[in-house]
Design a protein around this motif. Structure first.
Motif, mmCIF file in Angstrom:
data_model
loop_
_atom_site.group_PDB
_atom_site.id
_atom_site.type_symbol
_atom_site.label_atom_id
_atom_site.label_comp_id
_atom_site.label_asym_id
_atom_site.label_seq_id
_atom_site.Cartn_x
_atom_site.Cartn_y
_atom_site.Cartn_z
ATOM 1 N N MET A 140 0.834 -1.203 0.000
ATOM 2 C CA MET A 140 0.000 0.000 0.000
ATOM 3 C C MET A 140 0.869 1.254 0.000
ATOM 4 N N THR A 141 0.305 2.326 -0.496
ATOM 5 C CA THR A 141 1.044 3.587 -0.639
ATOM 6 C C THR A 141 0.826 4.480 0.579
ATOM 7 N N GLN A 142 1.897 5.115 1.022
ATOM 8 C CA GLN A 142 1.832 6.167 2.036
ATOM 9 C C GLN A 142 2.101 7.493 1.329
ATOM 10 N N VAL A 143 1.235 8.485 1.571
ATOM 11 C CA VAL A 143 1.379 9.793 0.945
ATOM 12 C C VAL A 143 1.847 10.788 2.001
ATOM 13 N N PHE A 144 2.973 11.446 1.725
ATOM 14 C CA PHE A 144 3.550 12.438 2.625
ATOM 15 C C PHE A 144 3.450 13.806 1.944
ATOM 16 N N TYR A 145 3.309 14.849 2.762
ATOM 17 C CA TYR A 145 3.248 16.208 2.220
ATOM 18 C C TYR A 145 4.184 17.109 3.011
ATOM 19 N N SER A 146 4.921 17.983 2.296
ATOM 20 C CA SER A 146 5.798 18.942 2.961
ATOM 21 C C SER A 146 5.913 20.204 2.115
ATOM 22 N N SER A 147 5.990 21.345 2.802
ATOM 23 C CA SER A 147 6.148 22.624 2.099
ATOM 24 C C SER A 147 7.474 23.310 2.424
ATOM 25 N N THR A 148 8.238 22.774 3.363
ATOM 26 C CA THR A 148 9.515 23.379 3.741
ATOM 27 C C THR A 148 10.577 22.302 3.884
ATOM 28 N N LEU A 149 11.834 22.707 3.756
ATOM 29 C CA LEU A 149 12.920 21.763 3.962
ATOM 30 C C LEU A 149 12.958 21.312 5.421
ATOM 31 N N PHE A 150 12.654 22.233 6.352
ATOM 32 C CA PHE A 150 12.611 21.848 7.765
ATOM 33 C C PHE A 150 11.559 20.757 7.983
ATOM 34 N N GLY A 151 10.405 20.907 7.321
ATOM 35 C CA GLY A 151 9.380 19.876 7.430
ATOM 36 C C GLY A 151 9.830 18.561 6.842
ATOM 37 N N ALA A 152 10.487 18.622 5.689
ATOM 38 C CA ALA A 152 10.987 17.398 5.065
ATOM 39 C C ALA A 152 12.047 16.736 5.939
ATOM 40 N N MET A 153 12.862 17.536 6.613
ATOM 41 C CA MET A 153 13.856 16.986 7.537
ATOM 42 C C MET A 153 13.175 16.289 8.713
ATOM 43 N N THR A 154 12.092 16.882 9.214
ATOM 44 C CA THR A 154 11.341 16.260 10.309
ATOM 45 C C THR A 154 10.743 14.933 9.856
ATOM 46 N N LEU A 155 10.179 14.923 8.647
ATOM 47 C CA LEU A 155 9.655 13.672 8.094
ATOM 48 C C LEU A 155 10.750 12.615 7.983
ATOM 49 N N ALA A 156 11.909 13.021 7.471
ATOM 50 C CA ALA A 156 13.015 12.081 7.305
ATOM 51 C C ALA A 156 13.429 11.489 8.645
ATOM 52 N N ALA A 157 13.472 12.332 9.686
ATOM 53 C CA ALA A 157 13.834 11.837 11.021
ATOM 54 C C ALA A 157 12.807 10.828 11.513
ATOM 55 N N ALA A 158 11.521 11.095 11.268
ATOM 56 C CA ALA A 158 10.472 10.169 11.696
ATOM 57 C C ALA A 158 10.552 8.857 10.919
ATOM 58 N N VAL A 159 10.844 8.938 9.621
ATOM 59 C CA VAL A 159 11.007 7.727 8.817
ATOM 60 C C VAL A 159 12.163 6.898 9.349
ATOM 61 N N ASP A 160 13.292 7.565 9.621
ATOM 62 C CA ASP A 160 14.472 6.850 10.121
ATOM 63 C C ASP A 160 14.213 6.191 11.473
ATOM 64 N N GLU A 161 13.323 6.783 12.254
ATOM 65 C CA GLU A 161 12.978 6.225 13.564
ATOM 66 C C GLU A 161 11.966 5.089 13.470
ATOM 67 N N GLY A 162 11.523 4.790 12.261
ATOM 68 C CA GLY A 162 10.567 3.709 12.079
ATOM 69 C C GLY A 162 9.142 4.065 12.431
ATOM 70 N N ARG A 163 8.818 5.368 12.464
ATOM 71 C CA ARG A 163 7.465 5.777 12.851
ATOM 72 C C ARG A 163 6.430 5.461 11.775
#
Length: 425
Positions: free
Chosen positions: A1-24
């Motif tokens: 299944m597909t997960q859809v992520f949305y971001s409008s800033t690099l800071f937001g994308a960095m936060t998403l990346a940190a959450a992905v790396d943490e296995g969230r």
């Protein structure tokens, strides 16, 4: 299944990346689609998230990146939202365009109360929603009431633990549980981005875009930056790095160069697309100055930098309406960080009951959505008084949190009283 992520800033994308790396978001077994949006006033001349140098270090976590601006063109992503009658049709068209079939397994967005996130949540239906925070704004109340169809699908709030011990107010009214992303995960993303060549500075000044938000005029914002530069020069810093806000462009830097020449300061300007945290990590400056930027908190928390705020009291006074979402970030910065004066002196703020202050201000901002905070507001005001820095007397009166003095009635004495009585007779 597909997960859809949305971001409008690099800071937001960095936060998403940190959450992905943490296995969230679980193991990467399905498709991960990232929608990016450029919400600048003129996106055609402002680099988008996926156009920044640092995005390359984040890109590999997603299978596909699509532009929301291109999907809704020629409309501006911050303004457009579908009309209620059009939602089913446009939702089907969007799913088809993104190749989502019957819909994604999860939708992950920032700033859920406003477009584009709220628009996406209305169009992409029948799936759980994860909200991740936009810096210090997670500690403030939800900006606008959410439709039950959207609020009932939100399962969690992911946020950086920027102020340990302080619980986010965002989405508390919907019963959404906050989950903190560890500092180490976010720091790891910063490490992966790396700093560009040529960064230099004993002190760092963080620019914002207060004029674009209507908080200050262009002249006042330029004067604030100049006052920061004058203050760091008074502290003996001769090489200063100015970090413009990504949405502000280069005009602030051009104005600041004139002030730097008059002060004999060597002003360097960082690329606006480079995160402030990357600059601070690379330089380890002796001082980081800003107004109420989240980067002040991340610089101190992640890298132990000495930080100071300047101009925050003016911002708190100017913010309108009172429920402006920037009020809680400005309140937190003003109440907790040292204050820099124009002569270069730094003073600590008075000791503050920060959780009590945030809950009291949050109640005054959104009393109808957070009626349960009224008692906390009453307790705080009883203990600390209606501090003009953080509370407006008219708002307190309207909420019945302070007693309104009786209207003044002219006395019966004096010449005016005698004349009135004579006329009455």
């Amino acid at each position: 299944m597909t997960q859809v992520f949305y971001s409008s800033t690099l800071f937001g994308a960095m936060t998403l990346a940190a959450a992905v790396d943490e296995g969230r978001f679980g193991p990467h077994t399905g498709r991960r689609l990232l929608l990016v949006s450029n919400n600048a006033a003129i996106p055609e001349i402002t680099p988008g998230v996926d156009e920044t140098e640092g995005f390359a270090a984040i890109r590999a976590r997603f299978d596909e990146v699509r532009s929301w601006n291109e999907i809704v063109a020629p409309l501006h992503p911050s303004d457009w939202k579908a009309r209620q009658a059009e939602l089913p049709m446009l939702g089907r068209l969007l799913l088809r365009d993104l190749g989502l079939g019957d819909g994604p397994a999860e939708l992950v967005v920032e700033s859920i109360a406003v477009p584009p996130s709220r628009t996406l949540a209305a169009l992409i239906r029948d799936c759980p929603i994860t909200v991740y925070s936009d810096g210090l704004m997670s500690y403030g109340p939800t900006r606008d009431p959410l439709p039950a169809e959207i609020a009932g699908r939100i399962t969690r709030l992911l946020h950086l633990d920027l102020v340990p011990g302080l619980a986010p107010l965002l989405l508390r009214e919907a019963g959404v549980a906050p989950q903190a992303i560890p500092d180490a995960a976010f720091a790891g993303v910063i490490d992966a981005i790396g700093a560009p060549d040529g960064l230099e500075g004993e002190a760092v000044i963080l620019g914002q875009y207060l004029a674009a938000l209507g908080i200050l005029s262009d002249e006042e914002e330029a004067a604030t930056h100049a006052a920061m530069l004058e203050a760091v020069a008074a502290r003996g810093h001769r090489t200063v790095l100015f970090k413009p806000h990504p949405a502000a462009g280069r005009r602030h830097a051009r104005r600041l160069r004139t002030a730097a020449e008059a002060l004999g300061v060597d002003l360097r300007v960082a690329p606006e697309t480079v995160p402030a945290e990357v600059c601070v990590k690379a330089l380890r400056p002796r001082l980081v100055v800003g107004c109420f930027s989240t980067a002040l908190v991340t610089s101190r928390r992640l890298f132990g930098a000495r930080v100071a705020t300047m101009g925050c009291e003016t911002v708190l006074e100017r913010l309108t309406p009172y429920e402006n979402s920037n009020r809680i970030p400005a309140t937190i910065i003003d109440a907790t960080l040292p204050r820099l004066a124009r002569d270069g002196s730094i003073t600590d703020p008075p000791a503050a009951d920060l959780p009590g202050l945030v809950e009291a201000v949050g109640y005054c901002m959104q009393s109808e959505q957070y009626p349960g905070l009224r008692e906390a507001a009453v307790r705080y005001l009883a203990a600390h008084g209606p501090q003009a820095r953080y509370f407006k007397s008219r708002r307190l009166s309207a909420l019945g949190l302070v007693e309104v003095p009786p209207p003044h009635r002219p006395g019966r004495g004096g010449a005016l009283g005698r004349l009135r009585r004579a006329l009455t007779r």
